[in-house]
Design a protein around this motif. Structure first.
Motif, mmCIF file in Angstrom:
data_model
loop_
_atom_site.group_PDB
_atom_site.id
_atom_site.type_symbol
_atom_site.label_atom_id
_atom_site.label_comp_id
_atom_site.label_asym_id
_atom_site.label_seq_id
_atom_site.Cartn_x
_atom_site.Cartn_y
_atom_site.Cartn_z
ATOM 1 N N GLY A 185 26.730 40.729 26.696
ATOM 2 C CA GLY A 185 27.891 40.450 25.865
ATOM 3 C C GLY A 185 27.937 38.999 25.429
ATOM 4 O O GLY A 185 27.319 38.125 26.039
ATOM 5 N N ALA A 186 28.665 38.751 24.339
ATOM 6 C CA ALA A 186 28.880 37.403 23.829
ATOM 7 C C ALA A 186 30.373 37.172 23.655
ATOM 8 O O ALA A 186 31.138 38.122 23.438
ATOM 9 C CB ALA A 186 28.160 37.213 22.496
ATOM 10 N N ASP A 187 30.787 35.911 23.786
ATOM 11 C CA ASP A 187 32.198 35.533 23.639
ATOM 12 C C ASP A 187 33.093 36.402 24.523
ATOM 13 O O ASP A 187 34.120 36.938 24.079
ATOM 14 C CB ASP A 187 32.635 35.622 22.175
ATOM 15 C CG ASP A 187 31.929 34.598 21.316
ATOM 16 O OD1 ASP A 187 31.801 33.447 21.760
ATOM 17 O OD2 ASP A 187 31.514 34.952 20.196
ATOM 18 N N TRP A 194 34.718 25.174 38.232
ATOM 19 C CA TRP A 194 34.773 26.338 37.331
ATOM 20 C C TRP A 194 34.366 27.553 38.140
ATOM 21 O O TRP A 194 33.272 27.600 38.697
ATOM 22 C CB TRP A 194 33.834 26.129 36.138
ATOM 23 C CG TRP A 194 34.290 25.004 35.262
ATOM 24 C CD1 TRP A 194 33.959 23.677 35.371
ATOM 25 C CD2 TRP A 194 35.197 25.089 34.167
ATOM 26 N NE1 TRP A 194 34.603 22.943 34.415
ATOM 27 C CE2 TRP A 194 35.372 23.785 33.652
ATOM 28 C CE3 TRP A 194 35.885 26.149 33.572
ATOM 29 C CZ2 TRP A 194 36.198 23.509 32.569
ATOM 30 C CZ3 TRP A 194 36.707 25.870 32.485
ATOM 31 C CH2 TRP A 194 36.854 24.570 31.999
ATOM 32 N N ASN A 195 35.246 28.568 38.214
ATOM 33 C CA ASN A 195 34.945 29.740 39.032
ATOM 34 C C ASN A 195 33.991 30.683 38.299
ATOM 35 O O ASN A 195 33.633 30.467 37.133
ATOM 36 C CB ASN A 195 36.232 30.434 39.477
ATOM 37 C CG ASN A 195 37.040 30.999 38.320
ATOM 38 O OD1 ASN A 195 36.488 31.434 37.306
ATOM 39 N ND2 ASN A 195 38.363 31.011 38.460
ATOM 40 N N VAL A 196 33.588 31.735 38.991
ATOM 41 C CA VAL A 196 32.569 32.626 38.443
ATOM 42 C C VAL A 196 32.974 33.243 37.102
ATOM 43 O O VAL A 196 32.196 33.193 36.141
ATOM 44 C CB VAL A 196 32.192 33.715 39.470
ATOM 45 C CG1 VAL A 196 31.359 34.822 38.812
ATOM 46 C CG2 VAL A 196 31.426 33.095 40.633
ATOM 47 N N PRO A 197 34.159 33.840 36.952
ATOM 48 C CA PRO A 197 34.499 34.405 35.643
ATOM 49 C C PRO A 197 34.511 33.358 34.532
ATOM 50 O O PRO A 197 34.086 33.639 33.400
ATOM 51 C CB PRO A 197 35.897 34.999 35.863
ATOM 52 C CG PRO A 197 35.996 35.225 37.331
ATOM 53 C CD PRO A 197 35.197 34.132 37.963
ATOM 54 N N GLN A 238 37.458 39.579 31.478
ATOM 55 C CA GLN A 238 36.486 40.668 31.360
ATOM 56 C C GLN A 238 35.131 40.301 31.948
ATOM 57 O O GLN A 238 34.230 41.139 32.028
ATOM 58 C CB GLN A 238 36.303 41.059 29.886
ATOM 59 C CG GLN A 238 37.569 41.600 29.240
ATOM 60 C CD GLN A 238 37.386 41.892 27.763
ATOM 61 O OE1 GLN A 238 36.547 41.282 27.096
ATOM 62 N NE2 GLN A 238 38.170 42.826 27.248
ATOM 63 N N ALA A 239 34.980 39.057 32.397
ATOM 64 C CA ALA A 239 33.668 38.556 32.805
ATOM 65 C C ALA A 239 33.130 39.260 34.042
ATOM 66 O O ALA A 239 31.923 39.509 34.154
ATOM 67 C CB ALA A 239 33.741 37.051 33.047
ATOM 68 N N LEU A 240 33.996 39.600 34.999
ATOM 69 C CA LEU A 240 33.508 40.235 36.221
ATOM 70 C C LEU A 240 32.876 41.590 35.956
ATOM 71 O O LEU A 240 32.034 42.040 36.733
ATOM 72 C CB LEU A 240 34.643 40.370 37.238
ATOM 73 C CG LEU A 240 35.187 39.073 37.838
ATOM 74 C CD1 LEU A 240 36.272 39.386 38.869
ATOM 75 C CD2 LEU A 240 34.077 38.252 38.480
#
Length: 226
Positions: A90-92, A173-176, A97-99
């Motif tokens: 994915g991009a942007d 900066w956390n993982v997500p 939604q990153a997890l």
């Protein structure tokens, strides 16, 4: 079928904890200065957006394999890191939604030719020679993971003496946020690995050193510098 003038390189892959299947590696992205104390250690003290650099996929070192002391340096350093293994592209991507993109996590060491990095920084030149050399990315097996990212202890020992120790929750900066920011610069794809930064205490390695690293709940790695 396409023909080649010589055999193409083999697919780089990492083992998956408890499984026969392997994680095919596409590329390696790394975050710089993502723990406050390490940022101060390296001469900064702010919360700028995370910056990234890259290592080639074939810089990975299989779990348990020895690491050859690299050429062209007299100051090799260890940097223990949590690795994010991307399973969906994915991009942007939004932070919330990153997890959903994450397959799992691993333990890694970003080996650095510190003298070359310092020289490059002084001349405002790129870091590739300092960061992306052969065998510069030892890692543990990937552990499948669902839900909230690891937050516990991260540490590395050299010859039985703890050199770096912190908790992943200390990341600036956390993982997500890291995954989201990376997806603004590249279209992430399955097989991408992201090294998420190292805590304070980075230091030198010499030939003969026995190195062990761990991230609580994720795994351990071990290698010897030869």
């Amino acid at each position: 079928m396409a023909s080649y003038v010589f055999d193409p390189p083999a697919q780089v892959s990492a083992p998956i904890e408890g499984e026969d299947a392997r994680f095919p590696v596409r590329r390696i992205l790394c975050v710089g200065r993502n723990y406050a104390a390490h940022r101060r250690e390296m001469g900064g003290d702010d919360r700028d957006p995370p910056f990234f650099f890259a290592k080639p996929a074939d810089a990975l070192v299989a779990p348990g394999a020895d690491v050859a002391y690299p050429q062209a340096t007299a100051n090799l350093h260890h940097e223990i890191e949590l690795i994010v293994a991307i399973g969906k592209g994915g991009a942007d991507v939004a932070v919330d939604q990153a997890l959903d993109m994450i397959f799992g996590y691993a333990v890694g060491v970003d080996l650095t030719r510190r003298d070359l990095q310092a020289a490059a920084r002084e001349k405002m030149q790129p870091w590739e020679a300092a960061k992306g050399f052969d065998q510069s990315a030892p890692m543990s097996p990937v552990r499948r993971w669902a839900g909230s990212p690891p937050q516990g202890r991260i540490a590395i020992s050299v010859n039985g003496q703890v050199k770096q120790e912190a908790v992943v929750a200390d990341m600036i900066w956390n993982v997500p946020e890291i995954v989201s920011e990376a997806s603004k610069l590249w279209r992430l794809a399955p097989g991408d690995l992201i090294f998420t930064g190292t805590p304070e205490g980075v230091g030198p390695l010499v030939r003969g050193d026995a190195v062990t690293g761990e991230v609580e709940g994720v795994g351990k790695l071990a290698f010897r510098v030869v």
